[in-house]
Design an enzyme around this catalytic site. Sequence first.
Site: not given
Length: 194
Positions: A47-49
């Site tokens: 999951l992106d930041e």
Amino acid sequence: MDHRHFLIYKPYKMLSQFMTNDRHQKNKNFLGDLYDFPSECMSVGRLDETSEGLLMITTDGQLSNIINKKGKIEKEYYAQVDGIITSEAAEKMTSGIEISINGSNYLTKECQARILEQLPVLPQTLQRVRDDRHGPTSWVSVTLKEGKFRQVRKMCAAVGFPVLRLARVRIGDFTVEDLKGESVLEITERITTP
């Protein structure tokens, strides 16, 4: 070897990795900050930041490959979008929509997209999401079997509804509810894949 598997709720502003050699990311938050995972652990997908939600951690590289690469496991996301999303916009996403991946046009595979009539129940977030004084927001559920970089964000933007908050709530049969309010849960039952 008996593999170990964990479900976690990755918070906003945490990287989906355990370490980095990038000196610019040394002060970031990593998965190991949540729990003392076995040293052989890896995240299953990312999951992106700035996204949050359900993430699986495992010592089984083969399981990770099946979930990430085979395109058979559904992943469901709840996206809070800017504006009141329309059924037409959701329908456009379901049949495939053109987005940009690494500078090239990409037509997404068919998926499920539906408007959420009620606010989803999600853990508190550290993310500051603007309130209704700055215009209305709404929620949409998007279920994919693929997972290109920032795909849900790009799909929503492509139909005119930029994402304000994004949370993955399901991977296959595992859901956020399985965590029962915990941020980390070890899975003790055997995991089967298609």
